[in-house]
Design an enzyme around this catalytic site. Sequence first.
Site, mmCIF file in Angstrom:
data_model
loop_
_atom_site.group_PDB
_atom_site.id
_atom_site.type_symbol
_atom_site.label_atom_id
_atom_site.label_comp_id
_atom_site.label_asym_id
_atom_site.label_seq_id
_atom_site.Cartn_x
_atom_site.Cartn_y
_atom_site.Cartn_z
ATOM 1 C CD GLU A 1 7.313 -5.598 -1.876
ATOM 2 O OE1 GLU A 1 7.655 -4.581 -2.515
ATOM 3 O OE2 GLU A 1 7.991 -6.626 -1.807
ATOM 4 C CB VAL B 1 -1.151 3.113 5.146
ATOM 5 C CG1 VAL B 1 -1.725 1.964 5.984
ATOM 6 C CG2 VAL B 1 -2.230 4.141 4.871
ATOM 7 N N GLY B 2 1.961 2.393 5.281
ATOM 8 C CA GLY B 2 2.983 1.388 5.529
ATOM 9 C C GLY B 2 3.930 1.757 6.652
ATOM 10 N N GLY C 1 0.831 -1.201 0.000
ATOM 11 C CA GLY C 1 0.000 0.000 0.000
ATOM 12 C C GLY C 1 0.864 1.249 0.000
ATOM 13 C CB SER C 2 -0.007 4.749 0.718
ATOM 14 O OG SER C 2 -0.453 4.723 2.068
#
Length: 536
Positions: free
Chosen positions: A294, A276-277, A272-273
């Site tokens: 990732e 957020v990651g 994800g982004s």
Amino acid sequence: MFRLAAQSTRAMASTIGKRPLHINVPKTQNQALVASILKDLGLDANQPNPGVYDGEWRGSGRIRESVNPSTNEVIAKVQEGTVEDYEAVMKKVDEAKIAWREIPAPKRGEIVRQMREALNAKKEPLGKLVALEMGKITAEGLGEVQEYIDVCDYAVGLSRMMSGKVIPSERPGHFMMEQWNPLGNVGVISAFNFPVAVYGWNSALALVCGNPVIWKGAPSTNLSSVATTKIISEVLVKNNLPGAITALVTGDADVGIAMSKDKRVDLLSFTGSTEVGRKVGVTVQERFGRPLLELGGNNAIIVMDDADLKLAVQSILFAAVGTAGQRCTTVRRLFLHEKIRDEFMAQLIAAYQQVRIGDPLDEATLCGPLHTKAAVEAYKKGLEAVKAQGGKILFGGEVLDAPGNYVTPAITEIDAKAPVVQNEIFVPILHTHTFKTLEEAIAANNAVAQGLSSSLFTQNPANIFKWTGPAGSDCGIVNVNIPTNGAEIGGAFGGEKETGGGRESGSDSWKQYMRRQTCTINYSGALPLAQGIKFE
């Protein structure tokens, strides 16, 4: 799929325009085709499909509509899970772990082989569902399922090759070796843009390594999650194995937060982004779990003055326009040597004009819609920022008047240091820049915070080895004369810096799903200590 008709440079230059010549977007979805796809996958077109699986299908959360981005019509519905559902599922996953880890690895590989066969039998409808629900063209949807199939093939072979090392011991009568054992429970939180393949990368390897998998897909692609789980869970049923080995909990962010905080989830793969990651990584690390991240990519292609321009144009077209610019490996930044800049741009814009925009289920289409209305807004804001920061829109930049989320792929010209260029916008916007030397281009490639994929087009070996060497690209994927996207499953996939540092799929990525143990066995009857220490 992304081939160009042969044209001279002069002819190409004469066709330069602002929008593609072939636009044929649908006004409504083909209900008969939708019904056929759903039926082939065992999905209900009328009643909500249960979105929780641990050997039984259920769901007690909200009922979410899956929407076709081509027309913004409802495809079908899924009843998602709640945090309470997640807790119940994790108890079964923990139980399944005990049985699954004791099965020999080659036997686990046989189960994955059967999953591969089951996926192959449903490749056509599952690939079309990905195209229908995500919005990528059918060829890419089918290719995504094939990627899962290929990873299964890889994992089956791996199940007989996960060997440790025998290490010479300095002590007489001692044997030292490296042993690999299952890690525990693996969680997967995947993104909308690859609603099948990313789960496949993780689950196929995690399963042969002896770990059950619990999956939360993107809420906007719930149907793909449910359909995939239905296909592979049937293999477990036929082999009298617990369904919780491949568990599923669809749901909102609260389910993902529960996974990231849960000590029973030994490894959590998150796609994800970066925003957020970063939170997921900190949360998992705080409890000493393993985060596998990732995240965002802000990928670049460099075209040298000695490059094969036709090859570069074809590659950049696919890298920039494929999946409507919604791959983590999509090229966002294009660096052109000043000697070939004008000639190359004429060819590239002419190629953009040939892109056929339309229904992803139409085999003639090369570019489908953006996944959501929010993505359309991001596209508009990105182009507004380009103009506000002194850039120009050379091609595209149009939101189409259609029921679906259609835009025309855009090409800009802007300073590589402009703020809008520094971060990924997950839409088909390609920023172009000019350079004089390879060193200058490499520095620009490395100047952004992300480090996923990069590519250089050249025929000079010296350029190639500089690019792939210690003073070259700082990305996890460093290509030469191929696009930034379309990675093969045999190599480890992932990137550096704010891309997260995770590696999935091939090479030795399997080691992340296992515990490495150094084992020393004393068969001497004496107790010689290492480093010559005497303790008597």
